[in-house]
Design a protein around this motif. Structure first.
Motif, PDB file in Angstrom:
ATOM      1  N   PHE A   1     -50.583 -19.881 -21.956  1.00 35.81           N
ATOM      2  CA  PHE A   1     -49.793 -18.682 -21.677  1.00 35.81           C
ATOM      3  C   PHE A   1     -50.203 -18.175 -20.308  1.00 35.81           C
ATOM      4  N   ASP A   2     -49.303 -18.276 -19.340  1.00 35.01           N
ATOM      5  CA  ASP A   2     -49.667 -17.989 -17.956  1.00 35.01           C
ATOM      6  C   ASP A   2     -48.515 -17.276 -17.259  1.00 35.01           C
TER       7      ASP A   2
ATOM      8  N   GLY B   1     -41.698 -11.935 -18.006  1.00 38.95           N
ATOM      9  CA  GLY B   1     -40.580 -12.223 -18.888  1.00 38.95           C
ATOM     10  C   GLY B   1     -40.982 -12.734 -20.263  1.00 38.95           C
ATOM     11  N   GLY B   2     -42.152 -13.361 -20.361  1.00 40.12           N
ATOM     12  CA  GLY B   2     -42.581 -13.910 -21.643  1.00 40.12           C
ATOM     13  C   GLY B   2     -43.042 -12.873 -22.646  1.00 40.12           C
ATOM     14  N   ILE B   3     -43.343 -11.653 -22.194  1.00 36.47           N
ATOM     15  CA  ILE B   3     -43.816 -10.609 -23.108  1.00 36.47           C
ATOM     16  C   ILE B   3     -43.191  -9.252 -22.838  1.00 36.47           C
ATOM     17  N   GLY B   4     -42.414  -9.121 -21.771  1.00 30.45           N
ATOM     18  CA  GLY B   4     -41.879  -7.819 -21.394  1.00 30.45           C
ATOM     19  C   GLY B   4     -40.903  -7.240 -22.400  1.00 30.45           C
ATOM     20  N   LYS B   5     -39.963  -8.056 -22.886  1.00 31.45           N
ATOM     21  CA  LYS B   5     -38.968  -7.542 -23.824  1.00 31.45           C
ATOM     22  C   LYS B   5     -39.621  -7.138 -25.145  1.00 31.45           C
TER      23      LYS B   5
ATOM     24  N   CYS C   1     -43.984  -6.801 -32.437  1.00 30.61           N
ATOM     25  CA  CYS C   1     -43.051  -7.720 -31.791  1.00 30.61           C
ATOM     26  C   CYS C   1     -43.759  -8.504 -30.690  1.00 30.61           C
ATOM     27  N   THR C   2     -44.661  -7.850 -29.971  1.00 34.36           N
ATOM     28  CA  THR C   2     -45.395  -8.532 -28.905  1.00 34.36           C
ATOM     29  C   THR C   2     -46.225  -9.674 -29.459  1.00 34.36           C
ATOM     30  N   GLU C   3     -46.938  -9.416 -30.547  1.00 35.57           N
ATOM     31  CA  GLU C   3     -47.738 -10.473 -31.166  1.00 35.57           C
ATOM     32  C   GLU C   3     -46.844 -11.613 -31.646  1.00 35.57           C
TER      33      GLU C   3
END
Length: 296
Positions: free
Chosen positions: A101-102, A156-160, A264-266
């Protein structure tokens, strides 16, 4: 008023739902037992919070903190407290995932265009970008971030998913009713519905597989998959989730992964990491509590 900045109250389910658009996704707010007036108030609060986060961190919007970081050309940038917490989280995810995850891997989109075509980049195009990928190449000492010229960050991978959690928590503090916030299929619920009923969440992978239900009392649900963003060449499908170490999609992975977690983030992080496990996706998810669905 700009349609993308309006909240609509429409019939939905057994009552009404507040709908708006953010982060290129349809969004909705359900408030169990609220009347139309309260739903509008809460829907507008949720939309404002999601729009705020989009404005603050979207890589597509000029002048925000992400844009300033990405245009710094090697200079150190001082970030605000919320962005600092997010960068701390990104660093933690990078370490826990052993580099899978980067948030610097978004630069690979210069070579990849996941538009359903057969335009797969060449190995040399990928190799040219790999020196610009790697959290370990950054210097992060809160509140200052410095990275080599040409590198970028992309939340973008965790923002929403973060925006969904923030909006849900904001509404939970404003009402005694149970709340569900949904942005493009990534969602969070503040608690069970009236009389302790679960929220019934329909899962549609978009892959033609039969839909199924997840019963959610509290927490989040997120899906990662290649239903809409992929390339197809010589019978091989290339999903949009890329391994930051290689710059290529992981072969043999599932088409879709849906996870229900404590937030939701997790759930979003776990579904993305599962996709990056390839054939070991289901085995990876079995280490964690919560429901999940894997479609191959």
């Amino acid at each position: 008023m700009n349609e993308t900045r309006s909240v609509r109250i429409e019939p939905g389910g057994d009552g009404f739902v507040a709908r708006f658009t953010a982060m290129a996704s349809p969004c909705e707010v359900l408030v169990d037992g609220a009347d139309r007036t309260e739903l509008r108030r809460l829907g507008e609060l949720a939309a404002a919070e999601v729009w705020r986060i989009e404005q603050h961190w979207s890589r597509y919007l000029p002048g925000n903190i992400v844009d300033r970081i990405n245009r710094a050309q090697g200079a150190a940038i001082t970030v605000d407290a919320e962005t600092a917490r997010f960068l701390d989280y990104a660093q933690q995810l990078h370490e826990l995932s052993e580099g899978l995850f980067d948030v610097t891997s978004g630069v690979l989109r210069r070579a990849w265009r996941f538009d359903g075509s057969d335009r797969v980049p060449t190995p040399s195009q990928i190799e040219a970008l790999l020196p610009l990928v790697g959290w370990q190449k950054l210097h992060w000492q809160s509140p200052q971030l410095q990275m080599p010229a040409g590198m970028e960050i992309d939340f973008g991978g965790i923002g929403k998913e973060y925006a969904v959690d923030r909006a849900c928590a904001l509404l939970a503090a404003q009402t005694s009713h149970a709340v569900l916030v949904n942005c493009g299929g990534d969602l969070a619920a503040s608690g069970p519905r009236a009389q302790g009923q679960d929220w019934r969440v329909g899962i549609d992978s978009g892959l033609g597989a039969s839909s199924s239900l997840i019963r959610l009392r509290q927490g989040g649900v997120a899906t990662s998959g290649d239903a809409h963003r992929f390339l197809l060449k010589d019978g091989q499908r290339y999903p949009h989730i890329l391994n930051p170490r290689t710059g290529w999609p992981v072969p043999g992975g599932p088409r879709s992964v849906t996870v229900a977690g404590s937030s939701c983030t997790e759930a979003g992080v776990l579904s993305t990491l599962a996709m990056l496990q390839g054939e070991q996706a289901e085995h990876f998810l079995q280490q964690f509590s919560g429901d999940f669905q894997v479609i191959w």
